[in-house]
Design a protein around this motif. Sequence first.
Motif, PDB file in Angstrom:
ATOM      1  N   ASN A 109       0.180   5.658 -13.991  1.00 12.05           N
ATOM      2  CA  ASN A 109       0.622   6.562 -14.776  1.00 12.05           C
ATOM      3  C   ASN A 109       1.950   6.246 -15.850  1.00 12.05           C
ATOM      4  O   ASN A 109       2.587   6.985 -16.772  1.00 12.05           O
ATOM      5  N   GLY A 110       0.925   5.529 -17.139  1.00  7.58           N
ATOM      6  CA  GLY A 110       1.449   4.747 -18.008  1.00  7.58           C
ATOM      7  C   GLY A 110       1.600   5.685 -18.927  1.00  7.58           C
ATOM      8  O   GLY A 110       2.278   5.716 -19.995  1.00  7.58           O
TER       9      GLY A 110
ATOM     10  N   SER B 262      -7.685   2.453 -16.626  1.00 10.03           N
ATOM     11  CA  SER B 262      -6.335   2.368 -15.590  1.00 10.03           C
ATOM     12  C   SER B 262      -6.062   4.379 -15.795  1.00 10.03           C
ATOM     13  O   SER B 262      -6.142   4.821 -16.493  1.00 10.03           O
ATOM     14  N   ALA B 263      -5.723   3.685 -14.462  1.00 12.55           N
ATOM     15  CA  ALA B 263      -5.114   5.393 -13.578  1.00 12.55           C
ATOM     16  C   ALA B 263      -3.499   5.635 -13.559  1.00 12.55           C
ATOM     17  O   ALA B 263      -3.736   5.780 -12.793  1.00 12.55           O
TER      18      ALA B 263
ATOM     19  N   HIS C 191      -5.192   4.680 -21.500  1.00 10.78           N
ATOM     20  CA  HIS C 191      -5.191   5.145 -20.036  1.00 10.78           C
ATOM     21  C   HIS C 191      -6.507   6.005 -20.335  1.00 10.78           C
ATOM     22  O   HIS C 191      -6.578   6.555 -21.034  1.00 10.78           O
TER      23      HIS C 191
ATOM     24  N   GLY D 251       9.316  -4.101 -17.882  1.00 10.49           N
ATOM     25  CA  GLY D 251       9.026  -4.013 -16.914  1.00 10.49           C
ATOM     26  C   GLY D 251       7.791  -2.822 -16.878  1.00 10.49           C
ATOM     27  O   GLY D 251       7.203  -2.294 -16.163  1.00 10.49           O
TER      28      GLY D 251
ATOM     29  N   GLU E 266      13.680   0.790  -7.986  1.00 10.66           N
ATOM     30  CA  GLU E 266      12.056   0.524  -8.655  1.00 10.66           C
ATOM     31  C   GLU E 266      11.324  -0.233  -7.591  1.00 10.66           C
ATOM     32  O   GLU E 266      11.996  -1.360  -7.713  1.00 10.66           O
TER      33      GLU E 266
ATOM     34  N   ASP F  13       8.039   4.271  -7.451  1.00 13.38           N
ATOM     35  CA  ASP F  13       8.058   4.296  -8.507  1.00 13.38           C
ATOM     36  C   ASP F  13       9.280   4.808  -9.198  1.00 13.38           C
ATOM     37  O   ASP F  13       8.642   6.548  -9.645  1.00 13.38           O
TER      38      ASP F  13
ATOM     39  N   ASP G 207       9.755   0.556 -19.953  1.00 10.00           N
ATOM     40  CA  ASP G 207       8.526   1.056 -20.843  1.00 10.00           C
ATOM     41  C   ASP G 207       8.451   2.436 -21.344  1.00 10.00           C
ATOM     42  O   ASP G 207       7.951   2.378 -22.109  1.00 10.00           O
ATOM     43  N   ASP G 208       9.127   3.048 -19.525  1.00 10.51           N
ATOM     44  CA  ASP G 208       8.604   4.707 -19.907  1.00 10.51           C
ATOM     45  C   ASP G 208       9.077   4.701 -21.161  1.00 10.51           C
ATOM     46  O   ASP G 208       8.801   6.230 -21.756  1.00 10.51           O
TER      47      ASP G 208
ATOM     48  N   ALA H  98      -1.400  -4.076 -16.426  1.00 11.53           N
ATOM     49  CA  ALA H  98      -2.804  -4.966 -16.769  1.00 11.53           C
ATOM     50  C   ALA H  98      -2.307  -3.970 -18.858  1.00 11.53           C
ATOM     51  O   ALA H  98      -3.390  -4.188 -19.409  1.00 11.53           O
ATOM     52  N   VAL H  99      -1.381  -3.001 -18.200  1.00 12.62           N
ATOM     53  CA  VAL H  99      -1.360  -2.275 -19.592  1.00 12.62           C
ATOM     54  C   VAL H  99      -0.926  -3.413 -20.744  1.00 12.62           C
ATOM     55  O   VAL H  99      -1.468  -3.708 -22.146  1.00 12.62           O
TER      56      VAL H  99
ATOM     57  N   ASP I 185      11.272   4.757 -11.191  1.00 19.60           N
ATOM     58  CA  ASP I 185      12.383   4.486 -12.883  1.00 19.60           C
ATOM     59  C   ASP I 185      10.992   6.016 -13.581  1.00 19.60           C
ATOM     60  O   ASP I 185      11.681   7.175 -13.815  1.00 19.60           O
ATOM     61  N   THR I 186       9.900   6.009 -13.025  1.00 15.50           N
ATOM     62  CA  THR I 186       8.958   6.969 -13.830  1.00 15.50           C
ATOM     63  C   THR I 186       8.920   7.838 -12.807  1.00 15.50           C
ATOM     64  O   THR I 186       8.875   9.258 -13.777  1.00 15.50           O
TER      65      THR I 186
HETATM   66  O1  R7I Z   1      -0.131   2.183 -15.957  1.00 18.17           O
HETATM   67  P1  R7I Z   1       0.971   1.703 -16.723  1.00 18.17           P
HETATM   68  O2  R7I Z   1       1.774   1.693 -17.814  1.00 18.17           O
HETATM   69  O3  R7I Z   1       2.492   1.350 -15.842  1.00 18.17           O
HETATM   70  C1  R7I Z   1       3.235   2.212 -15.545  1.00 18.17           C
HETATM   71  C2  R7I Z   1       4.195   1.844 -14.971  1.00 18.17           C
HETATM   72  C3  R7I Z   1       5.609   2.526 -14.320  1.00 18.17           C
HETATM   73  O4  R7I Z   1       6.324   2.782 -13.141  1.00 18.17           O
HETATM   74  C4  R7I Z   1       6.483   1.761 -15.880  1.00 18.17           C
HETATM   75  O5  R7I Z   1       7.338   1.826 -15.342  1.00 18.17           O
HETATM   76  C5  R7I Z   1       6.319   0.399 -15.461  1.00 18.17           C
HETATM   77  O6  R7I Z   1       7.160  -0.393 -14.365  1.00 18.17           O
HETATM   78  O7  R7I Z   1       4.444   0.376 -14.479  1.00 18.17           O
HETATM   79  O8  R7I Z   1       0.302   0.271 -16.097  1.00 18.17           O
HETATM   80  P2  R7I Z   1      -1.333   0.028 -15.931  1.00 18.17           P
HETATM   81  O9  R7I Z   1      -1.075  -2.022 -15.421  1.00 18.17           O
HETATM   82  O10 R7I Z   1      -1.949   0.215 -17.371  1.00 18.17           O
HETATM   83  O11 R7I Z   1      -1.474   0.354 -14.678  1.00 18.17           O
HETATM   84  C6  R7I Z   1      -0.277   0.202 -13.447  1.00 18.17           C
HETATM   85  C7  R7I Z   1      -0.492  -0.243 -12.436  1.00 18.17           C
HETATM   86  O12 R7I Z   1      -1.515   0.699 -11.683  1.00 18.17           O
HETATM   87  C8  R7I Z   1      -1.919  -1.094 -12.449  1.00 18.17           C
HETATM   88  O13 R7I Z   1      -1.156  -3.069 -12.536  1.00 18.17           O
HETATM   89  C9  R7I Z   1      -2.631  -1.299 -10.923  1.00 18.17           C
HETATM   90  O14 R7I Z   1      -1.358  -2.306 -10.243  1.00 18.17           O
HETATM   91  C10 R7I Z   1      -2.337   0.207 -11.108  1.00 18.17           C
HETATM   92  N1  R7I Z   1      -3.993   0.375 -11.165  1.00 18.17           N
HETATM   93  C11 R7I Z   1      -4.917   0.123 -10.907  1.00 18.17           C
HETATM   94  N2  R7I Z   1      -5.476  -0.809  -9.680  1.00 18.17           N
HETATM   95  C12 R7I Z   1      -6.610  -0.739  -9.285  1.00 18.17           C
HETATM   96  N3  R7I Z   1      -7.521   0.096 -10.473  1.00 18.17           N
HETATM   97  C13 R7I Z   1      -3.836   1.563 -12.908  1.00 18.17           C
HETATM   98  N4  R7I Z   1      -5.397   1.936 -12.518  1.00 18.17           N
HETATM   99  C14 R7I Z   1      -5.836   1.083 -11.583  1.00 18.17           C
HETATM  100  C15 R7I Z   1      -7.354   0.478 -10.970  1.00 18.17           C
HETATM  101  O15 R7I Z   1      -7.978   1.843 -11.555  1.00 18.17           O
END
Ligand code: R7I
Length: 346
Positions: free
Chosen positions: A132-133, A129-130, A164, A96, A27, A297, A58-59, A100-101, A299-300
């Motif tokens: 891929n969670g 959040s945008a 999200h 991992g 990753e 990314d 986390d995935d 933000a989540v 793993d995802t």
């Molecule tokens: O989407 P999320 O659950 O993360 C999943 C990823 C996968 O790769 C997993 O394997 C793990 O490693 O994380 O978690 P969020 O924290 O909601 O979003 C992930 C990241 O996307 C954030 O930490 C930001 O860097 C980015 N991001 C955004 N940045 C700016 N503005 C997501 N949404 C925004 C946005 O609206």
Amino acid sequence: ETAVVVNKFRGCLVGSLLGDCLGAPFENESKVAKVVLQRYFDKMEDPNFKSPQKQYTDDTAMTKSVAESLIQHGAFNEKDMARRFTTEYFQSPRRGYGQAVVGVFRKWRDTKMEDVWRPAREQFDGEGSAGNGAAMRISPVGLFCYKDRQLLVQTAADCSKLTHTHRLGVHGAILQALAIQQCVLHGPKESIDVKSFSASLIEKMSEVEPQEEDELCDMGDEPQSYQLQLNSLQKLLNKNEANPEVVVEALGNTVLALYSVPAAIYCFLRAQRPIDFIKTDNVFRRVIQFAISLGGDTDTIASMAGALAGAHLGLDAINPSIMKHCEAHEIADSLACDLSDVTLNP
Ligand code: R7I
Ligand code: MG
Ligand code: MG
Ligand code: MG
């Protein structure tokens, strides 16, 4: 008929797990050396190779919660699902998760889930959040709703909005769930017509995405963002493109759903045919090895691509030696069996 569907459910959840476990060590690497990756997979396939199991991230943790909740209730139940996400996170926080989540999990805990939808709406200053969670954990929804597209789209959206709410985060999950559905409905032995598979996704996303410029959000948002990505995907397919750099340039490989869901679908489709730098006859392996070769990314993208490959080919197509190198593969398999049971015998 039933046996075929059960096998596809098992292939899907095990495939998703394997992509996650095998992709996780890479990753955030911007480039993954093809020779290193070939050797890595060769070793994993060797029945005599011993090494500590690859841990899931986390995935898979969140995919398990989605599956368990659907099995328990035989329907989408927002509070139960949110409770499972939260419990799982605080039991095992070092998997991992996105940066933000985890704020959503903390708010759920601190407010005792007074309003289960609110914390997600508050992410990123109200943009949602945008990431891929939502897409990374959606395969159980694609399986559970495979007979009813309307229910599938609605359930994928609801499941996403727990964490999200950004349109691109939600639509990425819907796209991945639709692709899972197409794989389940497709005959396992028939080869996939990649053009009609992608054309069908474009058609369905045109019913999901807005037609006109209403209020657009940032993060690459356009009225038909995913349809545009899928058009690029079709161009790559026409060129039979397998160069990771070209694929990443066209589709992306990042943590944002818009730049990882189409990439995962591309890996699944392109790897139906041989790829010169991947030496294997096993299509499932080719799909996840190609996905990891994109870097970013890993793993995802490998998890989403692996879920599609498993849902198409079924569990039989996955090499058991590779499976044994992945943590909790038995759990993924048993959840898939239980999920097929509630889906086929409601
Ligand atoms: O989407 P999320 O659950 O993360 C999943 C990823 C996968 O790769 C997993 O394997 C793990 O490693 O994380 O978690 P969020 O924290 O909601 O979003 C992930 C990241 O996307 C954030 O930490 C930001 O860097 C980015 N991001 C955004 N940045 C700016 N503005 C997501 N949404 C925004 C946005 O609206
Ligand atoms: Mg992860
Ligand atoms: Mg990460
Ligand atoms: Mg990831």
